[in-house]
Design a protein around this motif. Structure first.
Motif, short mmCIF file in Angstrom:
data_model
loop_
_atom_site.label_atom_id
_atom_site.label_comp_id
_atom_site.label_asym_id
_atom_site.label_seq_id
_atom_site.Cartn_x
_atom_site.Cartn_y
_atom_site.Cartn_z
N PHE A 1163 0.85 -1.20 0.00
CA PHE A 1163 0.00 0.00 0.00
C PHE A 1163 0.88 1.24 0.00
O PHE A 1163 2.07 1.20 0.33
CB PHE A 1163 -0.93 0.00 1.21
N GLN A 1171 -5.17 9.98 -0.02
CA GLN A 1171 -5.50 8.79 -0.79
C GLN A 1171 -4.68 7.60 -0.29
O GLN A 1171 -3.51 7.73 0.05
CB GLN A 1171 -5.21 8.99 -2.28
N TRP A 1173 -3.54 3.99 -1.69
CA TRP A 1173 -3.44 3.09 -2.85
C TRP A 1173 -3.01 1.72 -2.33
O TRP A 1173 -2.08 1.62 -1.53
CB TRP A 1173 -2.39 3.60 -3.84
N LEU A 1182 -5.40 -2.23 -8.87
CA LEU A 1182 -5.14 -1.36 -7.73
C LEU A 1182 -6.45 -0.76 -7.27
O LEU A 1182 -7.36 -0.52 -8.07
CB LEU A 1182 -4.18 -0.22 -8.12
N CYS A 1183 -6.56 -0.51 -5.97
CA CYS A 1183 -7.73 0.15 -5.41
C CYS A 1183 -7.28 1.40 -4.67
O CYS A 1183 -6.25 1.39 -3.98
CB CYS A 1183 -8.49 -0.77 -4.47
N VAL A 1184 -8.06 2.48 -4.83
CA VAL A 1184 -7.74 3.76 -4.22
C VAL A 1184 -8.89 4.17 -3.30
O VAL A 1184 -10.04 4.27 -3.74
CB VAL A 1184 -7.47 4.85 -5.28
N TRP A 1185 -8.54 4.39 -2.02
CA TRP A 1185 -9.52 4.89 -1.05
C TRP A 1185 -9.30 6.39 -0.82
O TRP A 1185 -8.16 6.86 -0.85
CB TRP A 1185 -9.37 4.18 0.30
N ARG A 1196 -11.01 1.76 -8.87
CA ARG A 1196 -10.31 0.54 -9.26
C ARG A 1196 -9.56 0.78 -10.56
O ARG A 1196 -10.10 1.35 -11.52
CB ARG A 1196 -11.29 -0.62 -9.44
N LYS A 1210 6.14 5.25 -4.79
CA LYS A 1210 5.73 6.55 -5.31
C LYS A 1210 6.97 7.25 -5.85
O LYS A 1210 7.98 7.39 -5.15
CB LYS A 1210 5.08 7.38 -4.20
N ILE A 1215 2.87 6.33 -9.66
CA ILE A 1215 2.96 5.11 -8.87
C ILE A 1215 3.54 4.03 -9.77
O ILE A 1215 3.00 3.74 -10.84
CB ILE A 1215 1.58 4.65 -8.35
N THR A 1237 -1.36 9.31 -11.35
CA THR A 1237 -2.21 9.46 -10.16
C THR A 1237 -3.30 10.50 -10.32
O THR A 1237 -4.22 10.57 -9.50
CB THR A 1237 -1.33 9.84 -8.95
N TYR A 1240 -5.67 8.31 -12.94
CA TYR A 1240 -5.90 6.91 -12.51
C TYR A 1240 -5.83 5.95 -13.70
O TYR A 1240 -6.64 5.05 -13.84
CB TYR A 1240 -7.24 6.76 -11.80
#
Length: 1281
Positions: A1163, A1171, A1173, A1182-1185, A1196, A1210, A1215, A1237, A1240
């Motif tokens: 992560f 964010q 990742w 990849l998932c981004v919160w 996603r 990073k 990324i 980033t 996405y």
């Protein structure tokens, strides 16, 4: 590991002379020779608890002693005689002890002779005090050392030779000599001489009736002195009127150095010193001679230090008494010493003795006046003589400008500092000599099979040096040296070898290719710039070499340009001293006990006052306190002190002492120790280490010489034999070579192999292997004889080597010889010597065989079409045509692969394949030889089996590739990479100002590369034997590495050594993080996590645990610090945790991945922690919160052809994601995805490796470095846009 047992300065003290009752029996006259006797023996322990008044039983002796290694020495029954104050003999009623406890390795019968090597005489003149030095060696080779003080005492007799009883009778005054010999495990020659000097001064002012008691008290005091551990701390104690300083060993593998190393330079010229060193290395029979007994041992010991790390393996008796001269009849090699007046007797007795006259400074043979032995190699000899000529050896010259010193302590301290500086310089000069003689031995070692290829080593030496090396290679001393090299011992030799290794040499070790001389080497016979270098140990990028570095002869480099400091292995830190308390009455238990209490308290104060940054000094204090605690019976406290060495300096960890300490723990103390987790872990580890030590071979492992096989070779034996020979190490290449040498031939010809009807395996005939090996070596030797005209040298790069030269052939550009280097083909025209460039391999467009008309025949010819010339180059190679066709196509394919994949090792592999083809054809000499050689055409076949074209995006982004596994038989996984920037103000000698790349391979091996040139900076550092999971650059002095074995290993980036460990974790260490300092006054804090969910917060400067807590998750895999909060990634969730360990927020697996068995893999926090990742081990996405609002939908990002994410970093606003997957053909493949980033989206998809991408790291946001799993095992260097 360091010391074996707790021992003090004194092993035993022996008084020798003639007894009073013996004097009564003698008819004394002038200058009477009498037989010496042992009069007293004193050995620790001197006091025990049960000897005290309280009568309590004692389970330890209050002295540094080795009581378990003692034997009894019976003296004949008789009353003891003492010498009265007036010098008259008187009888004592005190009976002598029948049973004297004596260390087992001391022979008292020989000792009484060695105390008086010239004999004991009764004389009418009083001689002055004199000192000499002894060395005792037991059957196991263990040495003890003695310092002997001789002093005269008067005796009075009647003229009729009857002892005086009536005062009216006329008396005659005579003198007899007594010797006091102090014996120690350690060669503290100067310190013990000072001790005896102080004691003799005391004896002269005391009553002789107290003589025996005074000797015992003196011995008991010395038994209270602990030996300092190796390092920058010396022990000082007061023995009025002098302060005695015990120097520590410079290093764990070095002996104590307490003598003046410049003495031989005052006695001999450098040429004679080299002769003596050469004789020692060739294991001759040497006899030192002098009229001064003291010089014999001191000079001989100096030469033993000069040859370090080689160790003399034969009898070493530097002082022979008159009764021991028959020792020189021994049939083995030896080093002995005797008085000069025995010179003629010794010379006539045995032929071929090397006689070394210290007083005259001469070296001769007993057979002739001239020493008829080979000289030390010329380059090493010239360098040593040059160094020796600049030595400043006269103390008085340094005092010309100084005033007279009125303080004896200040005067002695100044002399010690001067001697320390002189010794350091001489140590470097002698070590440089040994390195210059033996450094290239390591290039001819096969570590996997423990084989030394002596034949190839000799072949690489100058012809004039062959006689010397032939003699040395067969010695025991060299065999022991080889064993240490094969065990990869990191001693002074290894460190100096690495320090003086030039950057040119490092760059030349960057590729695996056969040994051949460069153009300049081949045409300058006096210049052998590190020829014979083991290119198998290299790490790629040969094209980065600055070829100007190749222009100086090695003799000029080593003598004229390399300073002594560059090879310095001596102590770089200032020496500190620790003063022991004043000695108590040493024969009283209570006083001795209080002395140890005071000593422990003094050491505790020193520990509290030392700064955490000076961990080396702290370690020595802990060591000494642990030593004193163990002697004082405080075993649990001693364990705690030795446990502290893990965090200060593991190099001085006393493994054998600790094992003995653990075994001696009574039940109650063991229970008390196991209540402390750190000591319980220490006890467990000591047991495991002891079991591992017992399982290892006693002799350190065997060493084999390479021999050609005498039996048929199955594939396993063939692989071993080829690797031992040094031809090639790569397993795949050797297996293809096996297939080539097992191509069938007609039954009438000699059998190369047989494939039995019953399914028997293929075998290579030993004769065929011998032909192949001989042909390979012949072509290698022929390449060294290539004589190129000056016009050719102008067109070739200085580092190029000719690997293949054809016979004289006709070409489209005239008659001449075709030459092949790694880069090009060229024609050497005949008649008027000339150079015609045929082509560089990267410029070839086509190679084919055609035929050229010659009279009525068609001669096979080779046509080469290139991009730089319109017409094809044609050469009539006749019978060589097919072979050259195979070789050129392989080199062409290898060059194309190397250019496309930015990996120069492909070119090196292609070159090796081509040369193996040549050797196969030359050795088989059959119709199927070309078909057999084609089995080795690896790259030429690859271009038809797999696409050679690298995707454009990958090719443009890839900068270079490094192979860190070239010294291995197969690739190793690159588990972790870490880039550390250069340090301003740091010299190259102190670790280098250049940035470094740290690479963790399988089983705890760490390699270091100079990130400015990508050359290997140091030998590998071994940190444990388990997989390494994470690295963290904590500061300029500490680099932390988390291991699967639950330890955190700490490497010093400057010295590239690992001597500290953190052992608080109980399971696999999976992550490390560093908290940014809020200001320059705040302390640095680091975090570590384990797979069991444990998190430990560390004070970096003190290496102490601040706090620890546990988080609840499935396998805690990594941690990061952001804005004072700790983020933890487990398989099932990512958590934000407060400093006290409570969970602030938690993000679980997305719903569509709840069934994923391995869950989260990595992560990142981005945009000021707004964010999160995350990547997943079993999903190509990849998932981004959004951290500020976790209710927002997860973003996603799909990663095409990705089976799972392994790592991510990073870089600027990108990324970079390392993944594993499969190609269309189903083969493993590692890809890197560069994700934008802001949008996405995946900006770049890089085909990085042929196996999973295991690790990524950034180099100052300019480059990204990727490491691959085992099937690939390479490091990729990628440009960042």
């Amino acid at each position: 590991m360091a010391d074996k047992s707790p021992s003090g300065l004194l092993e035993a003290c022996v008084v020798a002379g003639v007894s009073n009752e013996r004097l009564k029996e003698l008819c004394l006259g002038k200058d009477v020779l009498v037989e010496a006797e042992v009069l007293q023996v004193h050995a620790p322990p001197f006091v025990t608890k049960d000897s005290s008044s309280n009568g309590v039983n004692q389970d330890h002796a209050l002295a540094f002693s080795r009581a378990q290694r003692r034997r009894s020495f019976k003296k004949r029954d008789r009353p003891v005689s003492t010498i009265s104050e007036s010098g008259k003999l008187s009888e004592s009623a005190v009976p002598v002890s029948d049973d004297l406890s004596v260390p087992q390795n001391i022979d008292l019968i020989a000792l009484q002779q060695l105390c008086f090597p010239g004999g004991l005489r009764i004389t009418n003149e009083c001689g002055g005090d004199s000192y000499h030095f002894l060395v005792f060696t037991d059957v196991f080779g263990t040495q003890t050392h003695g310092v002997v003080a001789q002093f005269c005492k008067p005796i009075q007799f009647q003229q009729d030779n009857m002892m005086h009883k009536n005062q009216s009778t006329k008396l005659q005054r005579l003198y007899t000599t007594y010797s006091i010999c102090v014996i120690s495990k350690y060669p503290y020659y100067n310190a013990l001489r000072d001790c005896l000097s102080c004691f003799l001064l005391q004896l002269k002012t005391s009553r002789m009736t107290e003589f025996e008691e005074q000797v015992k008290e003196f011995s008991a005091k010395l038994a209270l002195v602990p030996i300092p551990p190796p390092g920058p701390l010396h022990v000082v104690f007061n023995l009025r009127p002098l302060q005695i300083e015990l120097p520590s060993r410079l290093d764990v593998d070095r002996p104590v150095l307490d003598l003046d190393l410049h003495l031989p330079f005052l006695c001999f010229k450098p040429k004679q010193i080299l002769q003596i060193i050469g004789c020692i290395l060739m294991e001759q029979r040497l006899v030192f001679l002098s009229t001064d007994w003291a010089k014999l041992t001191l000079v001989a010991e100096c030469f033993m230090i000069y040859i370090h790390p080689l160790r003399w393996q034969h009898p070493f008796v530097p002082v022979l008494s008159c009764q021991m001269l028959d020792f020189i009849m021994a049939p083995t090699a030896y080093l002995m010493g005797c008085h000069t007046h025995h010179f003629q007797e010794v010379a006539e007795e045995i032929d071929d003795l090397v006689l070394i006259d210290i007083d005259q400074g001469t070296v001769s043979s007993s057979s002739s006046d001239r020493l008829n032995l080979p000289d030390v190699p010329l380059a090493a000899r010239d360098c040593f003589i040059y160094r020796a000529s600049s030595l400043q050896l006269h103390y008085d010259l340094d005092l010309c400008h100084a005033g007279s010193r009125t303080d004896i302590h200040e005067l002695r301290a100044h002399r010690r500092r001067w001697q320390h500086e002189v010794n350091s310089v001489i140590l470097n000069v002698s070590m440089e000599l040994i390195v210059n003689i033996f450094s290239e031995v390591c290039e001819f070692l096969n570590y996997e099979h423990r084989v030394f290829n002596s034949e190839e080593f000799l072949r690489s030496r100058e012809t004039t040096d062959h006689k010397f090396y032939k003699r040395v290679l067969d010695t025991h001393i060299f065999h022991s040296f080889l064993r240490d090299r094969l065990n990869r011992k990191n001693d002074a030799f290894t460190r100096m070898q690495m320090n003086i290794r030039t950057e040119t040499r490092r760059l030349r070790t960057m590729a695996e290719c056969p040994r051949r001389p460069t153009m300049e080497e081949a045409n300058r016979k006096t210049f052998r710039l590190e020829n014979g270098l083991n290119n198998r140990l290299g790490k790629s990028m040969p094209n980065l070499a600055d070829h100007r570095l190749f222009t100086l002869p090695v003799r000029q480099i080593s003598v004229g340009t390399m300073s002594l400091q560059s090879g310095s292995w001596g102590p770089s830190r200032p020496i500190r001293t620790f003063n022991l308390p004043e000695f108590p009455p040493p024969l009283s238990y209570q006083y001795v006990q209080k002395y140890y209490v005071d000593l422990i308290g003094q050491l505790s104060r020193a520990i509290s006052m030392a700064t955490p940054d000076d961990s080396a000094l702290l370690a020595r204090y802990y060591y000494l306190r642990g030593l004193v605690n163990s002697v004082a019976g405080r075993r649990v406290d001693a364990l705690g002190d030795f446990q502290s060495l893990y965090k200060t300096d593991m190099d001085i960890f006393p493994a054998e002492l600790l094992n003995a300490l653990v075994e001696s723990l009574p039940g109650n103390e063991r229970k008390l120790a196991e209540q402390r987790p750190d000591l319980k872990r220490l006890i467990s580890r000591v047991k495991k280490d002891n079991e591992r030590e017992l399982a290892q071979p006693m002799d350190g492992g065997t060493v084999k010489r390479f021999e050609l096989p005498k039996k048929h070779l199955h594939v396993e034996d063939f692989v071993r034999c080829v690797q031992e020979s040094g031809i090639v190490k790569d397993l795949g290449t050797i297996q293809r070579l096996f297939e080539a040498l097992t191509v069938g031939v007609e039954a009438s010809s000699q059998s190369v192999f047989y494939l039995a009807v019953d399914g028997q395996q293929k075998q290579v005939d030993p004769e065929i292997f011998r032909f192949f090996y001989s042909f390979w070596k012949e072509t290698e030797a022929a390449a060294q004889d290539v004589d190129l005209p000056a016009v050719a040298l102008e067109h070739l790069e200085s580092g190029e080597c000719v690997y293949k030269l054809s016979s004289s052939v006709k070409t489209s550009h005239g008659v001449g010889k075709i030459a092949m280097t790694k880069r090009r083909l060229f024609l050497l025209t005949e008649g008027r010597p000339g150079y015609v460039e045929v082509t560089k391999f990267r410029d070839i467009e086509d190679v084919k065989i055609s035929s050229a008309p010659f009279l009525l025949l068609r001669i096979p010819s080779l046509k080469i079409r290139t991009s730089i010339r319109k017409e094809s180059f044609e050469v009539n190679l006749k019978s060589e045509c097919d072979l050259w066709h195979l070789m050129i196509k392989e080199m062409w394919a290898g060059r194309k692969m190397a250019d496309d994949h930015k990996d120069p090792q492909f070119m090196e592999q292609a070159l090796t394949n081509a040369l193996l083809m040549d050797a196969v054809v030359g050795s088989l000499q059959s119709q199927k030889a070309i078909y057999a050689a084609s089995k080795l055409a690896y790259f030429d076949k690859m271009k038809f089996e797999v696409p050679m074209m690298v995707p454009k995006t990958t090719s443009e982004t890839l900068k270079h590739k490094i192979n860190p596994s070239l010294d291995q038989t197969s690739p190793q996984a690159v588990d972790v990479l870490l880039y550390t920037p250069g340090q301003l103000g740091v010299s190259e000698l102190d670790g280098g100002a250049n940035p470094k790349l740290w690479c963790a391979l399988s089983d705890g091996k760490v390699l270091v590369f100079d990130a400015a040139s990508w050359s290997m900076q140091q030998n590998s550092v071994q940190v444990g034997t388990s997989r390494l999971n994470c690295m963290l650059a904590v500061n300029q002095q500490q680099l932390w590495i988390g291991s699967k074995d639950s330890f955190i290993y700490i490497i010093n980036p400057r010295s590239v050594s690992c001597n500290k460990q953190l052992t608080e974790h109980r399971g696999e260490v999976t992550g490390l993080a560093l908290e940014e300092r809020t200001d320059k006054f705040s302390q640095t804090v680091a975090y570590s996590c384990g797979e069991d969910g444990s998190v430990i917060v560390w004070d970096v400067s003190a290496l102490q645990v601040r706090r620890q807590f546990r988080v609840s998750c499935d396998r805690l895999q990594s941690i990061q610090i952001h804005d004072g909060m700790l983020w933890c990634c487990g398989r099932d969730c990512v958590m934000e945790v407060r400093r006290n360990g409570t969970v602030h927020r938690k993000m679980s697996l997305p719903d569509h991945l709840l069934s994923s068995p391995r869950g989260f893999s990595s992560f990142l926090l981005f945009n000021e922690s707004e964010q999160l990742w995350a990547g997943f081990a079993d999903a190509g996405e990849l998932c981004v919160w959004h951290c500020r609002n976790l209710n927002k939908p997860i973003i996603r990002i799909q990663l095409k052809d990705c089976a799972g994410v392994v790592c991510m970093i990073k870089v600027k606003s990108q990324i970079w994601v390392g993944c594993h997957g499969r190609s269309a053909a189903g083969k493993a493949r590692g890809k890197i995805y560069v994700v934008n980033t802001d949008r996405y989206t995946v900006e770049k998809e890089l085909v990085a490796h042929t196996d999973s991408v295991q690790t990524l790291c950034s180099a100052e946001d300019r480059y990204v470095l990727s490491g691959a799993a085992q099937d690939d095992g390479k490091i990729g260097i990628w440009k960042v846009e």
